[in-house]
Design a protein around this motif. Structure first.
Motif, short mmCIF file in Angstrom:
data_model
loop_
_atom_site.label_atom_id
_atom_site.label_comp_id
_atom_site.label_asym_id
_atom_site.label_seq_id
_atom_site.Cartn_x
_atom_site.Cartn_y
_atom_site.Cartn_z
N VAL A 71 -51.48 -79.67 -88.08
CA VAL A 71 -51.39 -78.47 -87.64
C VAL A 71 -50.61 -77.52 -88.38
O VAL A 71 -50.81 -76.33 -89.18
N GLN A 72 -49.29 -78.10 -88.35
CA GLN A 72 -48.22 -77.21 -89.10
C GLN A 72 -48.51 -77.10 -90.61
O GLN A 72 -48.16 -75.95 -91.31
N GLU A 73 -49.20 -78.30 -91.27
CA GLU A 73 -49.21 -78.42 -92.65
C GLU A 73 -50.33 -77.11 -92.98
O GLU A 73 -50.46 -76.43 -93.93
N LEU A 74 -51.41 -77.22 -92.16
CA LEU A 74 -52.43 -76.43 -92.32
C LEU A 74 -52.10 -74.90 -92.37
O LEU A 74 -52.27 -73.79 -93.20
N VAL A 75 -51.24 -74.46 -91.39
CA VAL A 75 -50.57 -73.20 -91.07
C VAL A 75 -49.71 -72.75 -92.04
O VAL A 75 -49.93 -71.83 -92.79
N ARG A 76 -48.89 -73.75 -92.68
CA ARG A 76 -47.89 -73.55 -93.74
C ARG A 76 -48.65 -73.31 -95.15
O ARG A 76 -48.04 -72.59 -95.81
N THR A 77 -49.72 -74.09 -95.36
CA THR A 77 -50.53 -73.77 -96.61
C THR A 77 -51.01 -72.41 -96.59
O THR A 77 -51.08 -71.72 -97.54
N ALA A 78 -51.39 -71.84 -95.60
CA ALA A 78 -52.28 -70.77 -95.53
C ALA A 78 -51.24 -69.57 -95.58
O ALA A 78 -51.32 -68.66 -96.50
N ASP A 146 -31.18 -66.76 -87.59
CA ASP A 146 -32.18 -67.18 -88.66
C ASP A 146 -31.86 -68.25 -89.14
O ASP A 146 -32.81 -69.35 -89.33
N LEU A 147 -30.39 -68.66 -89.12
CA LEU A 147 -29.96 -70.19 -89.86
C LEU A 147 -28.90 -70.60 -88.73
O LEU A 147 -28.15 -69.47 -88.46
N TRP A 277 -32.98 -74.79 -89.36
CA TRP A 277 -33.88 -73.67 -89.02
C TRP A 277 -35.04 -73.94 -88.16
O TRP A 277 -35.33 -75.15 -88.04
N HIS A 278 -35.59 -73.05 -87.33
CA HIS A 278 -36.80 -73.41 -86.50
C HIS A 278 -38.05 -73.71 -87.24
O HIS A 278 -38.13 -72.80 -88.46
N PRO A 279 -39.14 -74.57 -87.08
CA PRO A 279 -40.33 -74.74 -87.86
C PRO A 279 -41.15 -73.67 -88.07
O PRO A 279 -41.82 -73.47 -89.16
N ARG A 280 -41.04 -72.80 -87.25
CA ARG A 280 -41.89 -71.64 -87.22
C ARG A 280 -41.58 -70.63 -88.46
O ARG A 280 -42.24 -70.00 -88.90
N ARG A 281 -40.28 -70.69 -88.98
CA ARG A 281 -39.94 -70.02 -90.47
C ARG A 281 -40.07 -70.94 -91.58
O ARG A 281 -39.83 -70.40 -92.65
N ASP A 282 -40.80 -71.90 -91.73
CA ASP A 282 -40.98 -72.57 -92.71
C ASP A 282 -41.60 -72.10 -93.77
O ASP A 282 -41.21 -72.01 -94.88
N ASP A 284 -42.31 -68.69 -94.01
CA ASP A 284 -41.97 -67.20 -94.11
C ASP A 284 -41.10 -67.32 -95.38
O ASP A 284 -40.21 -67.88 -95.87
N PRO A 285 -41.91 -66.52 -96.50
CA PRO A 285 -41.39 -66.55 -97.74
C PRO A 285 -40.19 -65.96 -98.03
O PRO A 285 -39.13 -66.34 -98.73
N VAL A 286 -39.78 -64.81 -97.04
CA VAL A 286 -38.23 -64.49 -97.46
C VAL A 286 -37.20 -65.31 -96.77
O VAL A 286 -36.35 -65.43 -97.30
N HIS A 287 -37.54 -65.83 -95.59
CA HIS A 287 -36.56 -66.85 -94.81
C HIS A 287 -36.42 -68.33 -95.94
O HIS A 287 -35.28 -68.63 -96.02
N ARG A 288 -37.46 -68.39 -96.64
CA ARG A 288 -37.45 -69.81 -97.37
C ARG A 288 -36.56 -69.27 -98.54
O ARG A 288 -35.81 -70.21 -99.25
N TRP A 289 -36.47 -67.94 -99.26
CA TRP A 289 -35.89 -67.46 -100.09
C TRP A 289 -34.33 -67.42 -99.94
O TRP A 289 -33.56 -67.86 -100.53
N LEU A 290 -34.01 -67.12 -98.56
CA LEU A 290 -32.75 -67.29 -97.98
C LEU A 290 -32.27 -68.56 -97.67
O LEU A 290 -31.12 -68.81 -98.29
#
Length: 307
Positions: A71-78, A146-147, A277-282, A284-290
């Motif tokens: 489920v996490q991978e599906l949401v992450r991909t979308a 955030d981190l 970080w929490h997995p819900r931010r995996d 998030d493009p801006v959080h990933r950039w951070l």
């Protein structure tokens, strides 16, 4: 019909991760009754309770636990489908990032990280929150930071982490300290008083455990201070020994302060510092950039400690 869509899968992911209707509702900013309705829909769609009562709390069912990764991978991909467009707009954004870390990390990385972030996002703001005594995972789970950057072993299993650097402790003394007259040994170490740095007021640590268990020795802790800043400049007037991580030693003007360092003759464990970080931010493009910017900056600033 399937009985679910992408939005419902997001609710499924959060309910399994939080194992609580109220916490899931708070995290996704919906009411508890609305979250309960989503849970009811999920139970029908998957013919499974998803969350089951466990004493006063709830826990994920065996089925729910088993599908969480998918489920996490599906949401992450979308979510990744919108990443390119979001990052292209960094120059027009004004995000505020909150990072919890101790003063050692802030002293080493705060300014280089801010400079790197502002190259692509000039209007961003960086807030460094101090470490406090609540569990390190809690502010990540509740969205207050955030981190997290640190080396604690106490982290909830769902928290993501990435190692930033590895370090070890060294002894700091005045430049003509008598311990430097001969090779430092466990026996000579315990002849002098020590300063312990601990924001929680803890005097002992790995140095004491190894001295006791391997050599039957004990060192004397004369003083405990909350951070190294308050003592390092007055060490030249004392025979006290101050153990400090290497990244701190590298940023101290030892010669100007009349100080010297030595390696402890002990097999001390390394200090493995990571960003978490929490997995819900995996996704998030801006959080990933951070996260990626912080990882790159730590490699540039602390290169000798990232191998």
């Amino acid at each position: 019909m399937r009985g679910y869509d992408l939005d419902l899968l997001r609710f499924l992911q959060v309910l399994i991760e939080e194992e609580s209707v109220s916490l899931a509702a708070r995290r996704l900013e919906v009411s508890e009754p609305a979250m309960s309705r989503h849970l009811a829909k999920l139970r029908i769609a998957f013919a499974d309770p998803i969350l089951v009562q466990s004493g006063r709390s709830m826990s994920a069912s065996a089925f729910a636990t088993g599908i969480l990764d998918r489920v996490q991978e599906l949401v992450r991909t979308a979510d990744s489908l919108i990443e390119t467009r979001a990052l292209a707009n960094l120059a027009n954004m004004a995000p505020t990032f909150t990072i919890r870390a101790n003063d050692l990390v802030v002293a080493s990385l705060a300014l280089p990280l801010l400079q790197a972030l502002k190259k692509e996002c000039p209007r961003c703001e960086l807030i460094w929150a101090p470490e406090i005594d609540d569990p390190a995972s809690d502010p990540l789970r509740h969205g207050r930071v955030d981190l997290y950057i640190g080396a604690t072993d106490v982290m909830k299993p769902e928290i993501r982490r990435q190692t930033l650097f590895r370090d070890h402790m060294r002894g700091v003394v005045r430049k003509d300290h008598p311990i430097l007259a001969t090779p430092v040994t466990p026996q000579s170490m315990v002849l002098y008083d020590y300063i312990s740095v601990s924001r929680r007021g803890r005097a002992q640590g790995p140095i004491d455990w190894i001295l006791h268990n391997q050599f039957g020795l004990a060192r004397r802790i004369a003083m405990v201070v909350p951070n190294y800043h308050c003592m390092v400049e007055s060490m030249k007037d004392s025979d006290l020994i101050l153990p400090l991580p290497g990244i701190v030693v590298e940023h101290i003007s030892l010669k100007a302060l009349g100080l010297a360092t030595f390696e402890f003759p002990l097999s001390l464990p390394s200090i493995d510092a990571f960003q978490a970080w929490h997995p819900r931010r995996d996704t998030d493009p801006v959080h990933r950039w951070l996260r990626e910017t912080l990882f790159r900056v730590s490699r540039q600033v602390l290169g000798a400690y990232t191998q």
